[in-house]
Design a protein around this motif. Structure first.
Motif, PDB file in Angstrom:
ATOM      1  N   LEU A  69       0.759  -1.394  -0.072  1.00 35.57           N
ATOM      2  CA  LEU A  69      -0.141  -0.230   0.108  1.00 35.57           C
ATOM      3  C   LEU A  69       1.342   1.719   0.344  1.00 35.57           C
ATOM      4  CD1 LEU A  69      -2.704   1.287   0.388  1.00 35.57           C
ATOM      5  CD2 LEU A  69      -2.862   1.299   2.873  1.00 35.57           C
ATOM      6  N   ASP A  70       0.603   2.395  -0.886  1.00 42.23           N
ATOM      7  CA  ASP A  70       1.030   3.463  -0.951  1.00 42.23           C
ATOM      8  C   ASP A  70       0.488   4.748  -0.370  1.00 42.23           C
ATOM      9  OD1 ASP A  70       1.908   5.646  -1.968  1.00 42.23           O
ATOM     10  OD2 ASP A  70       2.364   5.717  -3.957  1.00 42.23           O
ATOM     11  N   THR A  71       0.439   5.353   0.851  1.00 40.99           N
ATOM     12  CA  THR A  71      -0.304   5.681   1.826  1.00 40.99           C
ATOM     13  C   THR A  71      -0.366   7.613   1.614  1.00 40.99           C
ATOM     14  OG1 THR A  71       1.028   6.035   3.439  1.00 40.99           O
ATOM     15  CG2 THR A  71      -0.475   4.079   3.689  1.00 40.99           C
ATOM     16  N   GLY A  72       0.673   7.546   0.282  1.00 35.11           N
ATOM     17  CA  GLY A  72       1.004   9.089  -0.021  1.00 35.11           C
ATOM     18  C   GLY A  72       0.109   8.630  -1.027  1.00 35.11           C
ATOM     19  N   ALA A  73      -0.017   8.396  -2.185  1.00 38.38           N
ATOM     20  CA  ALA A  73      -1.518   8.158  -2.963  1.00 38.38           C
ATOM     21  C   ALA A  73      -2.568   8.068  -2.258  1.00 38.38           C
ATOM     22  CB  ALA A  73      -1.496   7.014  -3.962  1.00 38.38           C
ATOM     23  N   MET A  74      -2.731   8.398  -1.271  1.00 39.45           N
ATOM     24  CA  MET A  74      -4.012   8.307  -0.904  1.00 39.45           C
ATOM     25  C   MET A  74      -4.567   9.905  -0.818  1.00 39.45           C
ATOM     26  SD  MET A  74      -4.327   4.938   1.747  1.00 39.45           S
ATOM     27  CE  MET A  74      -5.727   5.222   2.551  1.00 39.45           C
ATOM     28  N   TYR A  75      -3.668  10.585   0.320  1.00 38.79           N
ATOM     29  CA  TYR A  75      -2.843  11.901   0.731  1.00 38.79           C
ATOM     30  C   TYR A  75      -3.754  12.490  -0.370  1.00 38.79           C
ATOM     31  CZ  TYR A  75      -2.165  10.703   5.504  1.00 38.79           C
ATOM     32  OH  TYR A  75      -2.436   9.922   6.672  1.00 38.79           O
ATOM     33  N   ARG A  76      -2.602  11.965  -2.098  1.00 41.64           N
ATOM     34  CA  ARG A  76      -2.867  12.765  -3.520  1.00 41.64           C
ATOM     35  C   ARG A  76      -4.640  12.383  -3.674  1.00 41.64           C
ATOM     36  NH1 ARG A  76       1.811  13.756  -6.232  1.00 41.64           N
ATOM     37  NH2 ARG A  76       3.853  13.933  -4.956  1.00 41.64           N
ATOM     38  N   GLY A  77      -4.650  11.685  -3.537  1.00 39.59           N
ATOM     39  CA  GLY A  77      -6.640  11.546  -4.179  1.00 39.59           C
ATOM     40  C   GLY A  77      -7.302  12.391  -3.414  1.00 39.59           C
ATOM     41  N   VAL A  78      -6.901  12.633  -2.673  1.00 35.53           N
ATOM     42  CA  VAL A  78      -7.825  13.229  -1.432  1.00 35.53           C
ATOM     43  C   VAL A  78      -7.484  14.145  -2.001  1.00 35.53           C
ATOM     44  CG1 VAL A  78      -8.577  14.780   0.578  1.00 35.53           C
ATOM     45  CG2 VAL A  78      -7.831  12.404   0.572  1.00 35.53           C
TER      46      VAL A  78
ATOM     47  N   ARG B 120      -7.341   5.629   9.486  1.00 30.07           N
ATOM     48  CA  ARG B 120      -7.916   4.715   9.896  1.00 30.07           C
ATOM     49  C   ARG B 120      -8.773   3.643   8.580  1.00 30.07           C
ATOM     50  NH1 ARG B 120     -13.139   3.137   8.831  1.00 30.07           N
ATOM     51  NH2 ARG B 120     -13.427   4.859   6.950  1.00 30.07           N
ATOM     52  N   ARG B 121      -8.180   4.022   7.244  1.00 26.84           N
ATOM     53  CA  ARG B 121      -8.711   3.043   6.637  1.00 26.84           C
ATOM     54  C   ARG B 121      -7.149   2.693   6.281  1.00 26.84           C
ATOM     55  NH1 ARG B 121     -11.451   6.746   1.152  1.00 26.84           N
ATOM     56  NH2 ARG B 121     -12.966   8.273   3.005  1.00 26.84           N
ATOM     57  N   GLN B 122      -5.789   3.167   6.588  1.00 24.19           N
ATOM     58  CA  GLN B 122      -5.323   1.838   6.396  1.00 24.19           C
ATOM     59  C   GLN B 122      -4.673   1.148   6.953  1.00 24.19           C
ATOM     60  OE1 GLN B 122      -1.756   5.094   6.732  1.00 24.19           O
ATOM     61  NE2 GLN B 122      -2.808   6.272   4.915  1.00 24.19           N
ATOM     62  N   ARG B 123      -5.789   0.639   8.246  1.00 20.85           N
ATOM     63  CA  ARG B 123      -5.212  -0.300   8.979  1.00 20.85           C
ATOM     64  C   ARG B 123      -7.044  -0.670   9.153  1.00 20.85           C
ATOM     65  NH1 ARG B 123      -4.952   3.785  14.441  1.00 20.85           N
ATOM     66  NH2 ARG B 123      -2.858   3.873  15.170  1.00 20.85           N
TER      67      ARG B 123
END
Ligand code: DC
Length: 225
Positions: free
Chosen positions: A44-53, A121-124
């Protein structure tokens, strides 16, 4: 050097989480993906999630500074991570999330405490449904999974990191990429909530002059079996 290939699986305990943190261009994605493939874990690339928001906010004309509105959006937006891609509320945003507009604004969104609560929360939740995994970001070992089986902090010289990034974004000069990287480093390290830092117990690896396979072999040997 490791003589393992991508099809070999090194056995790991059920629900193994590996946390990889570090600044942009330190090699997190390359090392993380390779490690996940070798260990038979999801990545999981969590940076992509912040980029998505950030992408979702810009698309709706929301100012990234507008903390409450962005936080509400973060709780509602549908982020679907595919293999190397990201779909945001049904729109493929894989290319746009790496573009200059999102890259310029993402540090502001990532510094929003309520956005972080929702992403953590989503990552966990993601790790729970995938039986653990390799997660990469800035706060994985310090906040998201402080009890990860292995915590890694990757680093590299600013010049090498900028050179790696400028090869990925071919439409921007090295100087522009280097200046943007320095600006983002300062924002990521200086923010009040979950700043980028070496987590307690993390293995520090300088990737500046290291071969990827060498680093991966070093890390595989550190995963508890
Ligand atoms: O790794 P990246 O460049 O795609 O990350 C985009 C931004 O998100 C960057 O400013 C750091 C931030 N980020 C974060 O604060 N926490 C994470 N777990 C992952 C990324």
């Amino acid at each position: 050097m490791s003589d393992a290939n991508a099809n070999d699986h090194v056995p790991v305990r059920p629900f193994t989480v590996i946390a990889i943190d570090g600044p942009a261009g330190s090699g997190k994605s390359t090392v993380g993906r390779r490690l996940a493939a070798l260990l038979g874990l999801h990545y999981l690339d969590t940076g992509a999630m912040y980029r998505g928001v950030t992408f979702a906010a810009l698309r709706r004309g929301i100012d990234p500074i507008d903390a409450d509105v962005v936080a509400r959006l973060a709780r509602q937006v549908e982020l679907t991570l595919t293999d190397g891609g990201l779909v945001v509320d049904g729109t493929d945003a894989t290319i746009e999330i790496r573009g200059p507009e999102v890259t310029r604004a993402v540090s502001i969104v990532a510094a929003n405490p309520e956005v972080r609560v929702e992403m953590v929360r989503r990552q966990r939740e993601w790790a729970k449904t995938h039986g653990g995994g390799v997660l990469e970001g800035r706060d994985i070992g310090s906040v998201v999974f402080p009890d990860a089986a292995l915590k890694v902090y990757l680093t590299a010289s600013p010049e090498v990191r900028a050179s790696r990034r400028s090869k990925e974004v071919t439409d921007l000069s090295y100087e522009t990429v280097a200046a943007d990287l320095a600006r983002r480093d300062a924002l990521d390290q200086g923010r009040d909530v979950s700043p980028l830092e070496v987590a307690d117990g993390a293995v520090l690896v300088d990737t500046t002059h290291r071969d990827i396979e060498d680093i991966v072999a070093e890390l595989v040997a550190l995963v508890p079996s």
